[in-house]
Design a protein around this motif. Structure first.
Motif, PDB file in Angstrom:
ATOM      1  N   THR A  16       0.836  -1.193   0.000  1.00  0.00           N
ATOM      2  CA  THR A  16       0.000   0.000   0.000  1.00  0.00           C
ATOM      3  C   THR A  16       0.874   1.247   0.000  1.00  0.00           C
ATOM      4  OG1 THR A  16      -0.063   0.196   2.402  1.00  0.00           O
ATOM      5  CG2 THR A  16      -1.772  -1.192   1.357  1.00  0.00           C
ATOM      6  N   TYR A  17       0.281   2.354  -0.386  1.00  0.00           N
ATOM      7  CA  TYR A  17       1.007   3.619  -0.333  1.00  0.00           C
ATOM      8  C   TYR A  17       1.428   3.934   1.102  1.00  0.00           C
ATOM      9  CZ  TYR A  17       2.049   8.565  -0.602  1.00  0.00           C
ATOM     10  OH  TYR A  17       2.671   9.790  -0.493  1.00  0.00           O
ATOM     11  N   GLU A  18       0.572   3.655   2.056  1.00  0.00           N
ATOM     12  CA  GLU A  18       0.915   3.895   3.468  1.00  0.00           C
ATOM     13  C   GLU A  18       2.143   3.091   3.878  1.00  0.00           C
ATOM     14  OE1 GLU A  18      -0.313   6.360   5.291  1.00  0.00           O
ATOM     15  OE2 GLU A  18      -1.466   6.834   3.496  1.00  0.00           O
ATOM     16  N   LYS A  19       2.238   1.861   3.428  1.00  0.00           N
ATOM     17  CA  LYS A  19       3.397   1.022   3.736  1.00  0.00           C
ATOM     18  C   LYS A  19       4.650   1.580   3.066  1.00  0.00           C
ATOM     19  CE  LYS A  19       5.480  -2.679   5.248  1.00  0.00           C
ATOM     20  NZ  LYS A  19       5.848  -2.830   6.636  1.00  0.00           N
ATOM     21  N   VAL A  20       4.522   2.024   1.831  1.00  0.00           N
ATOM     22  CA  VAL A  20       5.659   2.610   1.117  1.00  0.00           C
ATOM     23  C   VAL A  20       6.194   3.815   1.890  1.00  0.00           C
ATOM     24  CG1 VAL A  20       6.395   3.817  -0.980  1.00  0.00           C
ATOM     25  CG2 VAL A  20       4.892   1.836  -1.151  1.00  0.00           C
ATOM     26  N   LYS A  21       5.302   4.658   2.374  1.00  0.00           N
ATOM     27  CA  LYS A  21       5.722   5.871   3.090  1.00  0.00           C
ATOM     28  C   LYS A  21       6.507   5.545   4.359  1.00  0.00           C
ATOM     29  CE  LYS A  21       2.186   8.462   3.835  1.00  0.00           C
ATOM     30  NZ  LYS A  21       1.120   9.450   3.968  1.00  0.00           N
ATOM     31  N   THR A  22       6.236   4.437   4.994  1.00  0.00           N
ATOM     32  CA  THR A  22       6.977   4.075   6.207  1.00  0.00           C
ATOM     33  C   THR A  22       8.212   3.231   5.897  1.00  0.00           C
ATOM     34  OG1 THR A  22       5.598   2.143   6.617  1.00  0.00           O
ATOM     35  CG2 THR A  22       4.941   4.192   7.675  1.00  0.00           C
ATOM     36  N   LYS A  29      11.947   9.731  -2.460  1.00  0.00           N
ATOM     37  CA  LYS A  29      10.713   9.315  -1.780  1.00  0.00           C
ATOM     38  C   LYS A  29       9.549  10.279  -1.968  1.00  0.00           C
ATOM     39  CE  LYS A  29      11.870  11.352   2.688  1.00  0.00           C
ATOM     40  NZ  LYS A  29      10.930  12.428   2.662  1.00  0.00           N
ATOM     41  N   ASP A  30       9.815  11.559  -2.156  1.00  0.00           N
ATOM     42  CA  ASP A  30       8.745  12.547  -2.250  1.00  0.00           C
ATOM     43  C   ASP A  30       8.041  12.586  -3.609  1.00  0.00           C
ATOM     44  OD1 ASP A  30       9.121  13.319   0.395  1.00  0.00           O
ATOM     45  OD2 ASP A  30      10.660  14.774  -0.151  1.00  0.00           O
ATOM     46  N   ILE A  31       8.548  11.841  -4.587  1.00  0.00           N
ATOM     47  CA  ILE A  31       7.891  11.830  -5.895  1.00  0.00           C
ATOM     48  C   ILE A  31       6.457  11.334  -5.789  1.00  0.00           C
ATOM     49  CG2 ILE A  31       8.731   9.529  -6.581  1.00  0.00           C
ATOM     50  CD1 ILE A  31       8.479  12.398  -9.040  1.00  0.00           C
ATOM     51  N   TYR A  32       6.229  10.343  -4.959  1.00  0.00           N
ATOM     52  CA  TYR A  32       4.874   9.802  -4.813  1.00  0.00           C
ATOM     53  C   TYR A  32       3.934  10.839  -4.194  1.00  0.00           C
ATOM     54  CZ  TYR A  32       7.228   5.262  -5.464  1.00  0.00           C
ATOM     55  OH  TYR A  32       7.968   4.213  -5.938  1.00  0.00           O
ATOM     56  N   GLU A  33       4.412  11.526  -3.176  1.00  0.00           N
ATOM     57  CA  GLU A  33       3.585  12.543  -2.519  1.00  0.00           C
ATOM     58  C   GLU A  33       3.292  13.703  -3.471  1.00  0.00           C
ATOM     59  OE1 GLU A  33       1.175  13.880   0.449  1.00  0.00           O
ATOM     60  OE2 GLU A  33       2.214  11.974   0.415  1.00  0.00           O
ATOM     61  N   ASN A  45      -3.716   5.826 -10.355  1.00  0.00           N
ATOM     62  CA  ASN A  45      -3.492   4.629 -11.169  1.00  0.00           C
ATOM     63  C   ASN A  45      -2.170   3.941 -10.853  1.00  0.00           C
ATOM     64  OD1 ASN A  45      -5.752   4.288 -13.195  1.00  0.00           O
ATOM     65  ND2 ASN A  45      -5.292   6.456 -13.414  1.00  0.00           N
ATOM     66  N   LEU A  46      -1.532   4.300  -9.738  1.00  0.00           N
ATOM     67  CA  LEU A  46      -0.273   3.664  -9.345  1.00  0.00           C
ATOM     68  C   LEU A  46      -0.523   2.480  -8.422  1.00  0.00           C
ATOM     69  CD1 LEU A  46       2.080   6.680  -8.476  1.00  0.00           C
ATOM     70  CD2 LEU A  46       2.170   5.206 -10.506  1.00  0.00           C
ATOM     71  N   LYS A  47       0.262   1.430  -8.633  1.00  0.00           N
ATOM     72  CA  LYS A  47       0.339   0.300  -7.707  1.00  0.00           C
ATOM     73  C   LYS A  47       1.798   0.211  -7.282  1.00  0.00           C
ATOM     74  CE  LYS A  47      -3.477  -2.554  -9.198  1.00  0.00           C
ATOM     75  NZ  LYS A  47      -3.902  -3.867  -9.649  1.00  0.00           N
ATOM     76  N   PHE A  48       2.010  -0.037  -6.011  1.00  0.00           N
ATOM     77  CA  PHE A  48       3.353  -0.005  -5.436  1.00  0.00           C
ATOM     78  C   PHE A  48       3.835  -1.420  -5.138  1.00  0.00           C
ATOM     79  CE2 PHE A  48       1.069   3.840  -4.408  1.00  0.00           C
ATOM     80  CZ  PHE A  48       1.935   4.816  -4.875  1.00  0.00           C
ATOM     81  N   TYR A  49       5.151  -1.626  -5.337  1.00  0.00           N
ATOM     82  CA  TYR A  49       5.742  -2.937  -5.154  1.00  0.00           C
ATOM     83  C   TYR A  49       7.090  -2.839  -4.466  1.00  0.00           C
ATOM     84  CZ  TYR A  49       2.368  -4.330  -8.724  1.00  0.00           C
ATOM     85  OH  TYR A  49       1.209  -4.555  -9.423  1.00  0.00           O
ATOM     86  N   LYS A  50       7.467  -3.949  -3.842  1.00  0.00           N
ATOM     87  CA  LYS A  50       8.836  -4.097  -3.359  1.00  0.00           C
ATOM     88  C   LYS A  50       9.319  -5.473  -3.784  1.00  0.00           C
ATOM     89  CE  LYS A  50       7.998  -5.928   1.267  1.00  0.00           C
ATOM     90  NZ  LYS A  50       8.337  -5.811   2.668  1.00  0.00           N
ATOM     91  N   GLU A  64      16.869  -6.488  -5.094  1.00  0.00           N
ATOM     92  CA  GLU A  64      16.993  -5.055  -4.810  1.00  0.00           C
ATOM     93  C   GLU A  64      15.880  -4.624  -3.854  1.00  0.00           C
ATOM     94  OE1 GLU A  64      18.921  -3.392  -8.876  1.00  0.00           O
ATOM     95  OE2 GLU A  64      16.860  -4.098  -9.016  1.00  0.00           O
ATOM     96  N   ILE A  65      15.945  -5.158  -2.631  1.00  0.00           N
ATOM     97  CA  ILE A  65      14.883  -4.935  -1.654  1.00  0.00           C
ATOM     98  C   ILE A  65      14.842  -3.511  -1.129  1.00  0.00           C
ATOM     99  CG2 ILE A  65      14.750  -7.352  -0.963  1.00  0.00           C
ATOM    100  CD1 ILE A  65      16.460  -6.620   1.485  1.00  0.00           C
ATOM    101  N   GLU A  66      15.920  -2.770  -1.306  1.00  0.00           N
ATOM    102  CA  GLU A  66      15.949  -1.381  -0.842  1.00  0.00           C
ATOM    103  C   GLU A  66      15.212  -0.433  -1.797  1.00  0.00           C
ATOM    104  OE1 GLU A  66      19.215  -2.099  -3.629  1.00  0.00           O
ATOM    105  OE2 GLU A  66      18.695  -3.135  -1.779  1.00  0.00           O
ATOM    106  N   ASN A  67      14.954  -0.862  -3.012  1.00  0.00           N
ATOM    107  CA  ASN A  67      14.291  -0.016  -4.005  1.00  0.00           C
ATOM    108  C   ASN A  67      12.793   0.063  -3.761  1.00  0.00           C
ATOM    109  OD1 ASN A  67      16.824   0.024  -5.133  1.00  0.00           O
ATOM    110  ND2 ASN A  67      16.240  -0.926  -7.055  1.00  0.00           N
ATOM    111  N   SER A  68      12.185   1.056  -4.403  1.00  0.00           N
ATOM    112  CA  SER A  68      10.730   1.160  -4.431  1.00  0.00           C
ATOM    113  C   SER A  68      10.300   1.165  -5.888  1.00  0.00           C
ATOM    114  CB  SER A  68      10.272   2.451  -3.746  1.00  0.00           C
ATOM    115  OG  SER A  68       8.873   2.598  -3.870  1.00  0.00           O
TER     116      SER A  68
END
Length: 124
Positions: A16-22, A29-33, A45-50, A64-68
């Protein structure tokens, strides 16, 4: 199944976006906001992944677990955002084009990224 714009050498989980923010507090990181506040048609229309693990032999030793990662997909048009903290770049791409934007010359990499998304990836 994840999106075709994600590297098939890694396994991903949607977040979720909330999870990405934390979870992701590094470069870009501020590109999403900024998209959420100023470009809601894109953000919605964005879906977030790790990435969670490497599933194919590559020149990397681990996922590459550090990436978003974020994928925009509205059917006929899609693109990916990849935030890479180790090299301080925002990678933007679709099936036809790719760019890496960073703070090499004091540029406003957020403005440049959004401009590229709108002009080159979405053709606004």
């Amino acid at each position: 199944m994840t999106h075709s714009l994600l590297k098939n050498s890694q396994e991903y989980v949607e977040e979720t976006y909330e999870k990405v923010k934390t979870r992701y507090l590094l470069f870009g990181k501020d590109i999403y906001e900024m998209l959420k506040e100023n470009e809601d048609k894109i953000f919605d229309n964005l879906k977030f992944y790790k990435a969670t693990k490497l599933i194919e032999k590559t020149n990397w030793e681990k996922a590459e677990i550090e990436n978003s990662y974020a994928i925009f997909d509205e059917g006929n048009n899609s693109f990916a955002i990849q935030l890479v903290p180790l090299t301080s770049v925002i990678c933007l791409h679709n099936e036809l084009t790719q760019v890496e934007i960073g703070d090499w010359n004091g540029t406003d990499y957020y403005t440049e990224s959004i401009k590229f998304i709108k002009k080159e990836l979405l053709k606004f």
